[in-house]
Design an enzyme around this catalytic site. Structure first.
Site: not given
Length: 214
Positions: A89, A180, A151
Site C-alpha cells: 500500500d 480499498k 485506496k
C-alpha cells in the site's frame, strides 16, 4: 464473500510494539481476516507469525506522507516483498500531484509496481487533501501505471474514507481497478455501506468490532 474477508486488519501506530504485532496476527487468525497491514519493519515478523495460513501480509510504503523520493519508495517496496509481503500500500506523492507534476507521479507508481512484479499494489490517495479533480487525476494515473487497487486514505490525514469519495473513484475506474476504503471505518453499519458501493477491501484497526457485531 464473508465480511471478514474484506478486512485488512491494520496496525500502523508509531508506538506499536513487537507484541502488538504478534497480537494483530493472532487476531487475524482467530477471525480469518483477509490480510494484516503493518509498517515495513514488521513484515518479516508478520510473515513468520502467519506462516501456514492463507492470510496475506500487506505493508505500507512511503507512509504516511508520500513525499519520499521514488528511489526510497522502490527500495522499501522491494525489501517488503523480499521479506514476505504479498501486498504493498503506497502513498502517492501528494504534493507533486497538487503541483501538476502528473508524469512524475505516474512514473513513480509504475516504478513501484515494476519492482514488486505480480504482487498486489494499492495506491493511497489521501483524499482529504485533494480536490475532486485531483482525485480523478489520481485515478487516471493509477490506472495508467497498472496498479491493482486505489485506496482512499492513510488514516493519518485530516479525514478518512467517505462514501462520496468512493463513489467518485468508482465512477472513474469502473471495474478496471479495485477500491480499498480506509480511515474511520469502525462499525459494521459503516462497513456494509462501503461494501454496497463494491469496495473490495476495508482497511481498519476495528476489524474485530466489525465482524463480532450483531
Amino acid at each position: 464473500m464473508q465480511l471478514n474477508q474484506y478486512i485488512d486488519h491494520t496496525l500502523l501506530k508509531a508506538n506499536a510494539t513487537v507484541q502488538d504485532i504478534k497480537n494483530l496476527c493472532t487476531e487475524a487468525k482467530e477471525h480469518n481476516f483477509y490480510a494484516v497491514c503493518v509498517n515495513s519493519y514488521y513484515v518479516a515478523l508478520a510473515d513468520s507469525e502467519l506462516m501456514h495460513t492463507d492470510i496475506k501480509v500487506a505493508s505500507v510504503v512511503g507512509f504516511p506522507l508520500g513525499s519520499m523520493t521514488t528511489r526510497v519508495k522502490v527500495f522499501e517496496a522491494k525489501q517488503c516483498i523480499d521479506q514476505g509481503a504479498d501486498e504493498i500500500d503506497m502513498v502517492l506523492n501528494i504534493g507533486l500531484l497538487k503541483s501538476g507534476y502528473h508524469k512524475i507521479v505516474e512514473d513513480e507508481i509504475r516504478a513501484v509496481k515494476k519492482v514488486i512484479g505480480d504482487k498486489v499494489l494499492k495506491v493511497i490517495f489521501e483524499n482529504c487533501y485533494l480536490t475532486d479533480e485531483e482525485k480523478k487525476i489520481a485515478c487516471k494515473l493509477s490506472l495508467n501505471a497498472g496498479v491493482d487497487y486505489i485506496k482512499t486514505s492513510t488514516g493519518f490525514g485530516t479525514g478518512g474514507a467517505t462514501l462520496e469519495d468512493v463513489q467518485l473513484m468508482k465512477n472513474e475506474v469502473g471495474d478496471q481497478l479495485k477500491i480499498k476504503a480506509s480511515g474511520g471505518i469502525r462499525d459494521i453499519e459503516t462497513a456494509r455501506k462501503y461494501i454496497d458501493l463494491e469496495v473490495s477491501r476495508i482497511g481498519t484497526s476495528s476489524g474485530i468490532a466489525i465482524v463480532t457485531s450483531n
